[in-house]
Write an enzyme that holds these catalytic residues in place. Structure first.
Site, PDB file in Angstrom:
ATOM      1  N   HIS A  50      37.978  44.853  43.854  1.00 34.45           N
ATOM      2  CA  HIS A  50      38.451  46.205  44.182  1.00 34.45           C
ATOM      3  C   HIS A  50      38.521  46.409  45.699  1.00 34.45           C
ATOM      4  O   HIS A  50      38.116  47.440  46.210  1.00 34.45           O
ATOM      5  CB  HIS A  50      37.529  47.253  43.528  1.00 34.45           C
ATOM      6  CG  HIS A  50      38.262  48.419  42.936  1.00 34.45           C
ATOM      7  ND1 HIS A  50      38.589  49.516  43.665  1.00 34.45           N
ATOM      8  CD2 HIS A  50      38.728  48.645  41.682  1.00 34.45           C
ATOM      9  CE1 HIS A  50      39.212  50.400  42.870  1.00 34.45           C
ATOM     10  NE2 HIS A  50      39.320  49.886  41.671  1.00 34.45           N
ATOM     11  N   TYR A  88      32.184  49.409  41.219  1.00 32.20           N
ATOM     12  CA  TYR A  88      32.905  48.644  42.242  1.00 32.20           C
ATOM     13  C   TYR A  88      32.132  48.665  43.557  1.00 32.20           C
ATOM     14  O   TYR A  88      31.718  49.719  44.025  1.00 32.20           O
ATOM     15  CB  TYR A  88      34.307  49.202  42.442  1.00 32.20           C
ATOM     16  CG  TYR A  88      35.139  49.125  41.186  1.00 32.20           C
ATOM     17  CD1 TYR A  88      35.272  47.917  40.500  1.00 32.20           C
ATOM     18  CD2 TYR A  88      35.761  50.250  40.663  1.00 32.20           C
ATOM     19  CE1 TYR A  88      36.011  47.830  39.333  1.00 32.20           C
ATOM     20  CE2 TYR A  88      36.517  50.168  39.495  1.00 32.20           C
ATOM     21  CZ  TYR A  88      36.624  48.959  38.839  1.00 32.20           C
ATOM     22  OH  TYR A  88      37.359  48.878  37.687  1.00 32.20           O
TER      23      TYR A  88
HETATM   24 MG    MG Z   1      41.172  46.632  39.241  1.00 32.86          MG
END
Ligand code: MG
Length: 400
Positions: free
Chosen positions: A208, A158
């Site tokens: 995210h 992320y």
């Molecule tokens: Mg997620």
């Protein structure tokens, strides 16, 4: 049917796959009849245990197991202050266990109690990562070979990973990333994947909450040509008012909500049709009781479900997701992080995936049990969580 009451409530903590899981066991006045629920808030699992055993148990012992709706509402307001992930998870553990008990008493799987099947299996999406576009492509191809048709594609985790980060002297430790480098890398990743793999497979991406709002708008516009199935959690809950701006700038389908804990967060997004998929974490909103209502609320607005299904959900929580997936008409997709052999050993009856679809079993209730002796072989560990300590290149702490 004779009245059955709550006799005892216990929390079972276990980490078979190295992730702390919280399971609530509700025992009843009927010998051998019990229910299991998932209350996993992995980063604060001891707080959830205390909420269940020290506060909800004394409130609930002796109550009629049949009255799920009344128990849910009264648990939620018993502390006066309500919502929040600790209380919601604690209530969810009780709630799922009571649905499990109701199914066992009726001799039916929970999806039957909720209206019956709309589909035999629920399509899942899995997660492909890689250090560069070629490695992501290889991993996507591996999943396609295994029968998956929905694949979330990330590069470097992320927020991405940047080789060259220039930080000030004495910058504190943390999970550093460069949001600009990340935002530039994502359209290139999908350009590569679509040119090599084509458009037959559905691709997804999870931001995210790693971007500033205007960068999220820009990314949503740039990703339009690659026809994503959805763009996930493009902004944090604190910025939901930006969704209107994204919506009017881009037709990329939007999925939102894994951090939601309060109806005030999702209601405006639904009634204004600003998202396409609701993807809350069912135990973090309070269990099956609020989730089935949320699904019905979304159905009226043409919004589909995509319940959060990461590794920090126990197989009982995954089963709750799948029971809803099977019976909600507006099911969209189910996130699937996999259930490994150790979890299968501790949680007999866990849902299984075949050829890109997940299936519940047909046992009464949620259909998943726990072997407490085996669960005890995998104790939880109370470590300081580090991956959530996201920092910008200059050391500023940001939302993870
Ligand atoms: Mg997620």
């Amino acid at each position: 049917m004779s009245k059955v009451t709550i006799k005892d409530i216990r929390v079972i903590l276990t980490a078979p796959a190295g992730i702390n899981l919280v399971v609530v066991k509700v025992e009843t006045s009927e010998p051998g009849l019990y229910g299991l629920g998932c209350a996993t808030f992995t980063q604060r699992y001891l707080a959830v245990r205390s909420a269940v055993e020290d506060y909800l148990k004394p409130f609930l012992v002796g109550k009629d197991v049949d009255n799920i709706e009344d128990i849910w509402h009264s648990c939620m307001v018993n502390s006066y202050w309500r919502n929040g992930p600790v209380l919601n998870n604690a209530v969810a553990g009780i709630d799922m266990a009571l649905w499990d008990i109701k199914g066992k008493r009726a001799g039916m799987p929970v999806y039957q109690l909720l209206g019956g099947k709309c589909r035999e299996g629920a399509a899942v999406y899995c997660h492909a990562d890689g250090r560069d576009v070629y490695e992501v492509e290889d991993n996507v191809r591996k999943y396609i070979e295994q029968g998956y048709r929905y694949i979330r594609c990330q590069m470097g985790g992320y927020g991405g990973r940047s080789e060259k980060l220039s930080s000030p002297e004495n910058a504190p430790p943390g999970a550093y990333y460069d949001p600009d480098a990340y935002a530039r890398s994502v359209p290139k990743l999908f350009e590569h994947l679509r040119s090599k793999i084509g458009f037959e497979v559905e691709l997804l991406h999870d931001v995210h909450e790693r971007l500033q709002p205007i960068e999220a708008v820009r990314l949503a516009k740039q990703l339009e040509p690659y026809r994503l199935f959805f763009l996930e959690d493009v902004l944090p809950p604190e910025y939901i008012n930006w969704f209107e701006i994204i919506r009017y700038q881009s037709v990329v389908p939007l999925a939102m909500g894994e951090l939601f804990v309060n109806p005030c967060e999702w209601t405006p997004l639904i009634v204004n049709r600003l998202i396409d998929y609701i993807r809350v974490h069912i135990s973090a909103i309070g269990g099956i009781t609020p989730a089935r209502k949320l699904a019905a609320f979304c159905e009226a607005f043409g919004i589909r479900t995509a319940w959060h299904g990461p590794g920090d959900v126990s197989p009982i929580g995954h089963a709750a997701n799948v029971h809803l997936d099977i019976c909600c008409h507006n099911f969209g997709i189910q996130e699937w992080s996999g259930i490994d052999d150790r979890l299968m050993e501790v949680f007999p009856g866990s849902p299984i995936v075949k050829n890109g679809y997940v299936y519940p079993n047909d046992k009464p209730g949620l259909g998943v049990d726990i072997d407490e002796k085996k669960a005890a072989k995998y104790p939880c560990e109370n470590r300081v969580t580090m991956w959530t300590l996201a920092r910008l290149p200059d050391g500023t702490s940001v939302r993870p």
